[in-house]
Design a protein around this motif. Structure first.
Motif, PDB file in Angstrom:
ATOM      1  N   ARG A 148       0.839  -1.204   0.000  1.00  0.00           N
ATOM      2  CA  ARG A 148       0.000   0.000   0.000  1.00  0.00           C
ATOM      3  C   ARG A 148       0.870   1.247   0.000  1.00  0.00           C
ATOM      4  NH1 ARG A 148      -2.869  -3.788   2.319  1.00  0.00           N
ATOM      5  NH2 ARG A 148      -5.115  -3.821   2.415  1.00  0.00           N
ATOM      6  N   GLY A 149       0.416   2.245  -0.722  1.00  0.00           N
ATOM      7  CA  GLY A 149       1.099   3.530  -0.715  1.00  0.00           C
ATOM      8  C   GLY A 149       2.363   3.546  -1.556  1.00  0.00           C
ATOM      9  N   ASP A 150       3.074   4.634  -1.388  1.00  0.00           N
ATOM     10  CA  ASP A 150       4.288   4.847  -2.174  1.00  0.00           C
ATOM     11  C   ASP A 150       5.558   4.430  -1.431  1.00  0.00           C
ATOM     12  OD1 ASP A 150       2.831   5.916  -4.278  1.00  0.00           O
ATOM     13  OD2 ASP A 150       2.927   7.944  -3.455  1.00  0.00           O
ATOM     14  N   ALA A 151       5.415   4.003  -0.204  1.00  0.00           N
ATOM     15  CA  ALA A 151       6.587   3.661   0.615  1.00  0.00           C
ATOM     16  C   ALA A 151       7.024   2.219   0.348  1.00  0.00           C
ATOM     17  CB  ALA A 151       6.273   3.888   2.083  1.00  0.00           C
ATOM     18  N   ILE A 152       7.470   1.960  -0.860  1.00  0.00           N
ATOM     19  CA  ILE A 152       7.872   0.607  -1.253  1.00  0.00           C
ATOM     20  C   ILE A 152       9.171   0.209  -0.569  1.00  0.00           C
ATOM     21  CG2 ILE A 152       8.654  -0.806  -3.209  1.00  0.00           C
ATOM     22  CD1 ILE A 152       5.631  -0.389  -3.101  1.00  0.00           C
ATOM     23  N   ARG A 153      10.104   1.153  -0.426  1.00  0.00           N
ATOM     24  CA  ARG A 153      11.399   0.814   0.174  1.00  0.00           C
ATOM     25  C   ARG A 153      11.235   0.246   1.587  1.00  0.00           C
ATOM     26  NH1 ARG A 153      16.578   4.760   1.225  1.00  0.00           N
ATOM     27  NH2 ARG A 153      18.090   3.097   1.541  1.00  0.00           N
ATOM     28  N   PRO A 154      10.534   0.932   2.501  1.00  0.00           N
ATOM     29  CA  PRO A 154      10.358   0.347   3.840  1.00  0.00           C
ATOM     30  C   PRO A 154       9.596  -0.979   3.804  1.00  0.00           C
ATOM     31  CG  PRO A 154       9.773   2.668   3.872  1.00  0.00           C
ATOM     32  CD  PRO A 154      10.009   2.288   2.438  1.00  0.00           C
ATOM     33  N   TRP A 155       8.628  -1.093   2.923  1.00  0.00           N
ATOM     34  CA  TRP A 155       7.861  -2.338   2.801  1.00  0.00           C
ATOM     35  C   TRP A 155       8.790  -3.486   2.403  1.00  0.00           C
ATOM     36  CZ3 TRP A 155       6.835  -5.142  -1.793  1.00  0.00           C
ATOM     37  CH2 TRP A 155       5.898  -6.182  -1.656  1.00  0.00           C
ATOM     38  N   PHE A 156       9.618  -3.248   1.383  1.00  0.00           N
ATOM     39  CA  PHE A 156      10.526  -4.288   0.906  1.00  0.00           C
ATOM     40  C   PHE A 156      11.605  -4.595   1.944  1.00  0.00           C
ATOM     41  CE2 PHE A 156      14.246  -5.420  -1.968  1.00  0.00           C
ATOM     42  CZ  PHE A 156      13.862  -6.746  -2.100  1.00  0.00           C
ATOM     43  N   LEU A 157      12.182  -3.561   2.546  1.00  0.00           N
ATOM     44  CA  LEU A 157      13.209  -3.796   3.559  1.00  0.00           C
ATOM     45  C   LEU A 157      12.632  -4.514   4.780  1.00  0.00           C
ATOM     46  CD1 LEU A 157      15.353  -0.530   3.382  1.00  0.00           C
ATOM     47  CD2 LEU A 157      15.847  -2.787   2.410  1.00  0.00           C
ATOM     48  N   GLY A 158      11.358  -4.309   5.055  1.00  0.00           N
ATOM     49  CA  GLY A 158      10.705  -5.059   6.125  1.00  0.00           C
ATOM     50  C   GLY A 158      10.656  -6.550   5.805  1.00  0.00           C
ATOM     51  N   ILE A 159      10.394  -6.867   4.558  1.00  0.00           N
ATOM     52  CA  ILE A 159      10.385  -8.269   4.129  1.00  0.00           C
ATOM     53  C   ILE A 159      11.797  -8.850   4.243  1.00  0.00           C
ATOM     54  CG2 ILE A 159      10.004  -9.829   2.169  1.00  0.00           C
ATOM     55  CD1 ILE A 159       7.754  -7.888   1.287  1.00  0.00           C
ATOM     56  N   VAL A 160      12.784  -8.072   3.821  1.00  0.00           N
ATOM     57  CA  VAL A 160      14.185  -8.514   3.927  1.00  0.00           C
ATOM     58  C   VAL A 160      14.544  -8.753   5.391  1.00  0.00           C
ATOM     59  CG1 VAL A 160      16.603  -7.837   3.571  1.00  0.00           C
ATOM     60  CG2 VAL A 160      14.896  -7.364   1.800  1.00  0.00           C
ATOM     61  N   ARG A 161      14.179  -7.825   6.238  1.00  0.00           N
ATOM     62  CA  ARG A 161      14.462  -7.939   7.665  1.00  0.00           C
ATOM     63  C   ARG A 161      13.841  -9.208   8.245  1.00  0.00           C
ATOM     64  NH1 ARG A 161      11.530  -7.918  12.433  1.00  0.00           N
ATOM     65  NH2 ARG A 161      12.673  -6.980  14.122  1.00  0.00           N
ATOM     66  N   ASN A 162      12.580  -9.440   7.940  1.00  0.00           N
ATOM     67  CA  ASN A 162      11.898 -10.627   8.463  1.00  0.00           C
ATOM     68  C   ASN A 162      12.543 -11.912   7.943  1.00  0.00           C
ATOM     69  OD1 ASN A 162      10.157  -9.001   9.891  1.00  0.00           O
ATOM     70  ND2 ASN A 162       8.560  -9.082   8.340  1.00  0.00           N
ATOM     71  N   THR A 163      12.934 -11.897   6.695  1.00  0.00           N
ATOM     72  CA  THR A 163      13.617 -13.053   6.114  1.00  0.00           C
ATOM     73  C   THR A 163      14.943 -13.303   6.830  1.00  0.00           C
ATOM     74  OG1 THR A 163      12.602 -12.584   3.961  1.00  0.00           O
ATOM     75  CG2 THR A 163      14.531 -14.024   3.959  1.00  0.00           C
ATOM     76  N   CYS A 164      15.683 -12.244   7.114  1.00  0.00           N
ATOM     77  CA  CYS A 164      16.967 -12.378   7.804  1.00  0.00           C
ATOM     78  C   CYS A 164      16.785 -12.902   9.228  1.00  0.00           C
ATOM     79  CB  CYS A 164      17.699 -11.039   7.837  1.00  0.00           C
ATOM     80  SG  CYS A 164      18.312 -10.517   6.230  1.00  0.00           S
ATOM     81  N   PHE A 165      15.803 -12.359   9.942  1.00  0.00           N
ATOM     82  CA  PHE A 165      15.590 -12.820  11.309  1.00  0.00           C
ATOM     83  C   PHE A 165      15.088 -14.260  11.336  1.00  0.00           C
ATOM     84  CE2 PHE A 165      16.164  -8.430  12.590  1.00  0.00           C
ATOM     85  CZ  PHE A 165      16.841  -8.586  13.787  1.00  0.00           C
ATOM     86  N   SER A 166      14.325 -14.658  10.324  1.00  0.00           N
ATOM     87  CA  SER A 166      13.929 -16.065  10.227  1.00  0.00           C
ATOM     88  C   SER A 166      15.159 -16.939  10.022  1.00  0.00           C
ATOM     89  CB  SER A 166      12.951 -16.283   9.073  1.00  0.00           C
ATOM     90  OG  SER A 166      11.740 -15.630   9.329  1.00  0.00           O
ATOM     91  N   HIS A 167      16.064 -16.482   9.172  1.00  0.00           N
ATOM     92  CA  HIS A 167      17.304 -17.220   8.938  1.00  0.00           C
ATOM     93  C   HIS A 167      18.134 -17.298  10.222  1.00  0.00           C
ATOM     94  CE1 HIS A 167      20.868 -18.668   6.841  1.00  0.00           C
ATOM     95  NE2 HIS A 167      21.554 -17.786   7.548  1.00  0.00           N
TER      96      HIS A 167
END
Length: 176
Positions: A51-70
């Motif tokens: 949602r919205g134009d804030a794609i960078r934080p949205w994507f980095l949030g996914i990266v962060r969650n993926t890293c913490f899962s790892h």
């Protein structure tokens, strides 16, 4: 414009920031590459829900969650990897910087090694906010969104991270 083209134009420009975050959180180049690839696939799969134009934080949030899962999966393994000096030297050469004096090279490498060691000594939640703020230049609100924590928590973690970095760097400096 197709969803794939929108994804390419909005998300792919943030791959460097995603890799940087993953690299610092996981401290292993190969694991960071895998995490970014996995995060990009997840982002593509759920791109329509952004949602919205804030794609960078949205994507980095996914990266962060993926890293913490790892990190959770590999919690008992020793952290691997170090600072990629060859890549930094190549970036300096590409930017047209002349070759520095050998003494300065050694000093620079020692300083980078101390900073790298200090960052890696931080626990992942503190390392995460330092990388996002100081290396990626994100605003507190963006870091809060990525990390799924309140802005006040971002500020307190940054304060603790900076304090610990100062202490670690001071201890490393006194050992030299």
């Amino acid at each position: 414009m197709s969803a794939a083209r929108r994804f390419e134009s909005l998300v792919l420009p943030h791959l460097d920031a995603a890799y940087n975050l993953a690299r610092w959180l996981l401290t292993d180049r190969a694991a960071a590459e895998d995490a970014v690839q996995e995060a990009a696939l997840r982002a593509f799969r759920y791109f329509e829900s952004a949602r919205g134009d804030a794609i960078r934080p949205w994507f980095l949030g996914i990266v962060r969650n993926t890293c913490f899962s790892h990190l959770e999966r590999t919690r008992n393994r020793q952290e691997l990897g170090g600072f990629d000096e060859a890549a930094l030297d190549a970036a300096h050469a590409a930017a047209g910087h002349s070759a520095p004096e050998p003494g300065r090279v050694v000093e620079g490498r020692q300083a980078r090694a101390r900073i790298d060691a200090a960052l890696r000594a931080l626990p992942p939640p503190l390392r995460e906010v330092i990388v996002l703020r100081e290396l990626e230049g994100l605003e507190y609100s963006e870091i809060a969104r990525i990390s799924a924590i309140p802005v006040g928590t971002v500020m307190s973690r940054l304060s603790r991270a900076r304090e610990r970095l100062r202490a670690i760097l001071g201890a490393l400096e006194s050992e030299s």
